[in-house]
Each structure stands twice: as structure tokens, then as C-alpha cells.
Design an enzyme around this catalytic site. Structure first.
Site, PDB file in Angstrom:
ATOM      1  N   GLU A  32       0.841  -1.207   0.000  1.00  0.00           N
ATOM      2  CA  GLU A  32       0.000   0.000   0.000  1.00  0.00           C
ATOM      3  C   GLU A  32       0.872   1.252   0.000  1.00  0.00           C
ATOM      4  OE1 GLU A  32      -3.090  -0.138  -1.204  1.00  0.00           O
ATOM      5  OE2 GLU A  32      -3.753  -1.411   0.442  1.00  0.00           O
ATOM      6  N   HIS A  33       0.468   2.245  -0.767  1.00  0.00           N
ATOM      7  CA  HIS A  33       1.215   3.502  -0.934  1.00  0.00           C
ATOM      8  C   HIS A  33       2.620   3.248  -1.493  1.00  0.00           C
ATOM      9  CE1 HIS A  33      -1.803   6.244   0.695  1.00  0.00           C
ATOM     10  NE2 HIS A  33      -2.135   5.223   1.471  1.00  0.00           N
ATOM     11  N   THR A  34       2.752   2.141  -2.192  1.00  0.00           N
ATOM     12  CA  THR A  34       4.033   1.824  -2.832  1.00  0.00           C
ATOM     13  C   THR A  34       4.005   2.187  -4.321  1.00  0.00           C
ATOM     14  OG1 THR A  34       3.148  -0.397  -3.119  1.00  0.00           O
ATOM     15  CG2 THR A  34       4.662  -0.073  -1.288  1.00  0.00           C
ATOM     16  N   ALA A 126     -15.216   3.428  -0.406  1.00  0.00           N
ATOM     17  CA  ALA A 126     -14.906   2.245   0.404  1.00  0.00           C
ATOM     18  C   ALA A 126     -13.484   1.749   0.188  1.00  0.00           C
ATOM     19  CB  ALA A 126     -15.902   1.135   0.082  1.00  0.00           C
ATOM     20  N   GLY A 127     -12.697   2.494  -0.610  1.00  0.00           N
ATOM     21  CA  GLY A 127     -11.325   2.056  -0.879  1.00  0.00           C
ATOM     22  C   GLY A 127     -11.272   0.952  -1.925  1.00  0.00           C
ATOM     23  N   SER A 129     -11.900   1.595  -5.162  1.00  0.00           N
ATOM     24  CA  SER A 129     -11.545   2.256  -6.428  1.00  0.00           C
ATOM     25  C   SER A 129     -12.691   2.408  -7.408  1.00  0.00           C
ATOM     26  CB  SER A 129     -10.405   1.512  -7.117  1.00  0.00           C
ATOM     27  OG  SER A 129      -9.287   1.583  -6.325  1.00  0.00           O
ATOM     28  N   SER A 131     -13.687   5.208  -8.497  1.00  0.00           N
ATOM     29  CA  SER A 131     -13.364   6.241  -9.497  1.00  0.00           C
ATOM     30  C   SER A 131     -12.453   5.689 -10.586  1.00  0.00           C
ATOM     31  CB  SER A 131     -12.798   7.511  -8.870  1.00  0.00           C
ATOM     32  OG  SER A 131     -11.756   7.230  -8.013  1.00  0.00           O
ATOM     33  N   GLU A 163      -7.391  11.426 -13.003  1.00  0.00           N
ATOM     34  CA  GLU A 163      -7.430  11.584 -11.549  1.00  0.00           C
ATOM     35  C   GLU A 163      -6.518  12.754 -11.123  1.00  0.00           C
ATOM     36  OE1 GLU A 163      -9.268  10.035  -8.245  1.00  0.00           O
ATOM     37  OE2 GLU A 163      -9.269   8.863 -10.080  1.00  0.00           O
ATOM     38  N   ASP A 175      -4.748   1.340  -9.238  1.00  0.00           N
ATOM     39  CA  ASP A 175      -6.188   1.104  -9.346  1.00  0.00           C
ATOM     40  C   ASP A 175      -6.630   0.976 -10.800  1.00  0.00           C
ATOM     41  OD1 ASP A 175      -5.819   1.638  -6.703  1.00  0.00           O
ATOM     42  OD2 ASP A 175      -6.922   3.521  -6.681  1.00  0.00           O
TER      43      ASP A 175
END
Ligand code: GLA
Length: 389
Positions: A32-34, A126-127, A129, A131, A163, A175
Site C-alpha cells: 500500500e502507498h508503494t 470504500a477504498g 476504487s 473512481s 485523476e 487502481d
């Protein structure tokens, strides 16, 4: 609204039939966040998608409808042109507009207006994705109906730039990539620096993957971008001595230590998390290959602790669900996606599943007076056409 219903709605609104496309939301097992740091991620597309029904209309205007939106709060209808100055005011329509604009910037102009309805069952905020699913769905559909010739890599990039430039979130590629490249039964191990990827068959015998949605979203627009900026500042500091470092992926913990008194404590600890998380993903893939789901699950807990204490993207609701999972003996649990609310992803032994879901629901309800939502994960296919008209 599914493909059949959206088709009927399109006919009702526009008097003709449109082509129908779908593009899914995603889960991410670990990493995550990588992505915006050039590291690895391990997402999979899910069986929940955004849909669109679409048809060229021979004018220079887009006529869009979003019948799922709450009519009290937002307009269901949006009409706009395709030039930069024509940005619609409805947020949902800005995604459609942004994709068209980004396609033009990539040298392929959407040649005329079109009628479009968007709908879907990816829970918002809700995480999962929603969008990216919408951007990929619109991109895939436009590419197909107008024969623009973009490949899936380019469509994922177009979604990401939408985005960045029309939504304001400086997200990574995970995503949109998962939404475009998903494959039923497989996770995708994606190297976000080279964009090399490998399908990673995922069928954990004796375990289930379940998402628990806190049903809260605390994200303030800038929180995500701020974390990205922290990482960029640390890269700049490390690169002063190690010019080959362009992204945190290229760095290591020793080089990070070298700049400990040149960067802020907050930037330091965030970067430490990222460097650790990139390695954690690689270790987890090895454990998954061996079928050691308990050890892989422990890595998910480590990720949660890092995201909560170092990257600070958790919240009391997510931490509570994570603790509940631990108490129930769940193999792995962590906040999934950008954070600040949304879901935890849980790897649960079959025999613990019922008890865990019941207890998490009851305890969370008692603590926060909110009933969490439960989703069993089914790994599905990526962007696709559903119906030809
Ligand atoms: C959001 C972003 C992704 C990724 C995750 C965190 O989902 O859109 O690019 O950075 O957060 O891993």
C-alpha cells in the site's frame, strides 16, 4: 444497476440502444502507498464494476446521466462540450470529461459527442476504487466505439492522468491498472517502476478473503497528496548523495538513515514505511507461493501497523476492526487502499469466518453505532464490453 437494466434505461432516455461496457473495482492484498514510489503492488479486480451504456450522437456535445446518484444532492444529468473550457460542474461528469481531455492530450481526439449513462455497484468511498473503475470504463468504451487504438496500458495511464488533472488526487497507477488488466482467479503482481506484471493465481485453500467496510470516509482532499510529497522530499535528499535514486523504490533503509537529520521526522517515518512495505510485499509473495497463508497474514498485520502508526492513514474505526480480527484469530487483516476510512481486507480461515463476521458486525455496531458492510471477495475480469449494439 446491471448491464440489462442500464441498457433499458439508455433506451428509455435516448430512444435507441447503446453499447454496454464494464470495468471493475479492485482489492489489494498487500503493498500500500508503494505504487507512486515505484514499488510493487498485489491487486486483483473484483466482481463489482462500473458500467456505462454509450452511443455516438453526431453532435459536439456529451449528454450524460448518472441515475444512481442521489437526486437530492446532485444533478442526474450533465451536458457539456469537449474543449478544455467546457468542464462540467457535476463531479461524476468530470470523470467522463477528464478521460476525453486526456485522450486528446495523448493525440487521439474523441471525434464527436456521445450519449452516456453511468452506473455501478462498486461501493463509493470504500477504498475499492470506484473512481478508477469509472475512468477505465469510460476510457475503454470510448476507445472501442471510436476505434481510437489505445492499448490497455495507455487506458490505465489516461485514467490516472484524469485523476491527477481533473479530480486532484495525485494517485499511483495501481487502481486503473487493476481495473484494465484484471483476470478472474488471479492477483496481479505489478512492478510500478517498470510496469512489468505477472498474474499471480490466488486460490487460498481453506481461507476466504472478506472486506469489512467501516462505512466512514475521513479523507480530506490533500492528505493523500501530502504523503506523496513527503516521499518526494526524501527522494530529493537521498538523491543528493545517490543520484541514481529517482523514487523510494531505488533507496534502502541505510540510505534513508543517512538523511535522517536533513528531512523532517514525519517525512522520515513515512518513507521508512514505504521502503519496508515494498520489501514486505516481495516476502509475502514468497510465502503465498509456499501456501503459507498464516505467515502471509502476519505480513498483512504488519502492514496495518505501519499504515496506522508510521504512514498515519488509518482511523479509529479501521483500527478497531483490525483489533477485532486479531482477537478472533483471523490470519491477516489490514486497512486497504488509500486509507482514512473504507474497508479492512481480511484473510480468514473458513472455520473462523462465521464467528468473525458476526462478532465484527456486532462489536463495531456497538462501538460506533454504524452497521459495517461485509463483502466476500471474488476476483474477476478487467475492463470489457458486455453488449454489442
Ligand atoms: C489509492 C490510490 C492508489 C494507491 C493507493 C494506496 O487507492 O489511487 O494509486 O496509491 O491509494 O496504495
Amino acid at each position: 444497476m446491471d448491464a440489462v437494466v442500464i441498457q433499458a434505461k439508455f433506451k428509455e432516455l435516448f430512444g435507441v440502444e447503446g453499447a454496454v461496457y464494464a470495468s471493475p473495482g479492485r482489492i489489494n492484498l498487500i503493498g500500500e502507498h508503494t505504487d507512486y514510489n515505484g514499488g510493487f503492488v498485489l491487486p486483483g479486480a473484483i466482481d463489482k464494476a462500473m458500467y456505462c451504456a454509450i452511443k455516438p450522437n453526431g453532435t459536439n456535445k456529451v449528454r450524460g446521466y448518472a441515475p444512481d446518484e442521489n437526486p437530492e444532492k446532485v444533478s442526474l444529468k450533465s451536458e457539456f462540450g469537449l474543449a478544455e473550457a467546457d468542464k462540467p460542474k457535476e463531479r461524476w461528469a468530470q470523470y467522463i470529461f477528464g478521460v476525453c481531455r486526456e485522450m486528446e492530450k495523448e493525440g487521439k481526439k474523441v471525434p464527436q459527442g456521445f450519449d452516456i449513462i453511468i452506473s455501478g455497484d462498486v461501493p463509493l468511498g470504500a477504498g475499492m476504487s470506484s473512481s478508477a473503475a469509472l475512468e477505465s470504463c469510460v476510457g475503454f468504451a470510448l476507445n472501442d466505439i471510436f476505434g481510437l487504438g489505445f492499448d490497455r496500458f495507455q487506458l490505465a495511464r489516461i485514467g490516472q492522468s484524469t485523476e491527477h488533472n481533473y479530480v486532484g488526487v495525485k494517485c499511483g497507477i495501481m487502481d486503473q491498472f487493476a481495473s484494465c488488466f484484471g483476470k478472474a482467479g488471479s492477483l496481479i503482481r505489478l512492478d510500478c517502476r517498470s510496469l512489468e506484471y505477472e498474474y499471480f493465481p490466488f486460490d487460498p485453500k481453506g481461507y476466504k478473503l472478506v472486506l469489512i467496510n467501516t462505512c466512514v470516509a475521513h479523507m480530506l482532499g490533500g492528505e493523500y497528496n501530502e504523503r506523496r510529497e513527503s516521499c518526494e522530499r526524501v527522494v530529493a535528499a537521498i538523491a543528493a548523495k545517490h543520484p541514481e535514486v529517482k523514487l523510494l523504490r531505488d533507496a534502502n533503509l541505510d540510505w534513508l538513515k543517512e538523511v535522517s537529520n536533513k528531512v523532517s521526522a514525519v517525512d522520515y517515518i513515512r518513507s521508512e514505511f514505504v521502503i519496508e512495505e515494498i520489501q514486505r510485499l516481495l516476502d509475502t509473495c514468497e510465502l503465498l507461493k509456499k501456501g503459507d497463508y498464516e505467515a502471509a497474514g502476519r505480513k498483512m498485520y504488519e502492514t496495518h501497523t505501519g499504515l496506522s502508526l508510521k504512514y498515519t492513514v488509518s482511523c479509529p474505526e479501521l483500527d478497531f476492526l483490525n483489533e477485532t480480527a486479531k482477537k478472533c484469530g483471523v490470519a491477516g487483516s489490514r486497512v486497504m487502499g488509500g486509507g482514512f476510512g473504507g474497508c479492512t481486507i481480511n484473510l480468514v480461515k473458513n472455520e473462523l469466518y462465521d464467528e468473525f463476521v458476526q462478532r465484527a458486525t456486532a462489536d463495531y455496531q456497538q462501538q460506533f453505532k454504524i452497521t459495517p458492510k461485509i463483502y466476500d471477495v471474488v476476483i474477476g475480469d478487467g475492463a470489457r464490453k458486455i453488449e454489442q449494439r
